[in-house]
Design an enzyme around this catalytic site. Structure first.
Site: not given
Ligand code: AMP
Length: 218
Positions: A13, A88, A127, A160, A171
């Protein structure tokens, strides 16, 4: 263009959002990026979010909804936006609907990125990210020109903390339980666009940009 990119972690994404934003000159709102920035800057919000993120859990709805609400009011969103990683949960989707309605606008499309689960695990565990400019690479599929260094800024690449195997499992579980119901939610609202995202980045981008060109600001 007002679109949401939906899909499990590791479906690409963020990569596609960067390219769509460059092509259509809309804003990218990535809650993951915003939260990581807050963690790096050690803001009170970042300190609260860090433990949830490291474990692969979702940060509480109230925190991310506030972040997105603020961004949507920014003039950079006037031409449209791509929401990457938000909503989410169903309450986040409902809050988004309310905010957009109060602004007299609505979503055009929700793109549901689909990639087989085993590919997702391979993509996430290999990654590597640049802690400075957030560019991402992959140990097998997108190697940097110089081993271990960012192509853009030369910074040493890192994994990360939530791309470790235990966090990945968490996740994906969280995705299945809390985010996957949004597929049905947006399908019912006739907004869903299913997207096979298992191919090469360029192939996925071509298909996606054709679909989204319909919503380009005139
Ligand atoms: P991402 O880079 O989008 O995979 O996000 C990394 C982490 O940030 C996720 O595993 C969550 O801990 C937090 N996070 C990102 N977006 C959200 C969201 N919309 N709601 C809750 N937690 C989020």
């Amino acid at each position: 263009m007002r679109v949401v990119f939906l899909g499990a972690p590791g479906v690409g994404k963020g990569t596609q959002a960067d390219r769509i934003v460059a092509q259509f000159l809309v804003a990218k709102i990535s809650t993951g990026d915003l939260l990581r920035e807050a963690v790096r800057n050690r803001t009170p919000l970042g300190l609260e979010a860090k433990s949830y993120m490291d474990q692969g859990n979702l940060v509480p709805d109230s925190v991310v909804i506030g972040l997105v609400q603020e961004k949507l009011s920014d003039s950079s969103c006037a031409n449209g936006f791509v929401l990457d990683g938000f909503p989410r949960t169903v309450p986040q989707a409902e809050a988004l609907g309310t905010v957009l309605k109060s602004k007299g606008v609505a979503l055009d499309r929700v793109v549901n990125f689909q990639v087989p689960r085993e590919d997702v695990v391979r993509r996430l565990s290999g990654r590597r990210s640049c802690p400075k400019c957030q560019a991402t690479f992959h140990v097998d599929f997108a190697q940097p020109k110089v081993d271990g260094a960012c192509d853009r800024c030369g910074e040493p690449l890192v994994q990360r903390s939530d791309d470790r195997r235990e966090a990945i499992e968490m996740r994906l579980k969280v995705y299945d339980e809390q985010t996957a119901p949004l597929v049905h939610y947006y399908d019912e609202r006739k907004l869903l666009f299913p997207m096979d995202a298992s191919g090469a980045v360029d192939v996925v981008f071509r298909h996606l940009s054709q679909e989204l060109a319909t919503y380009q600001a005139i």
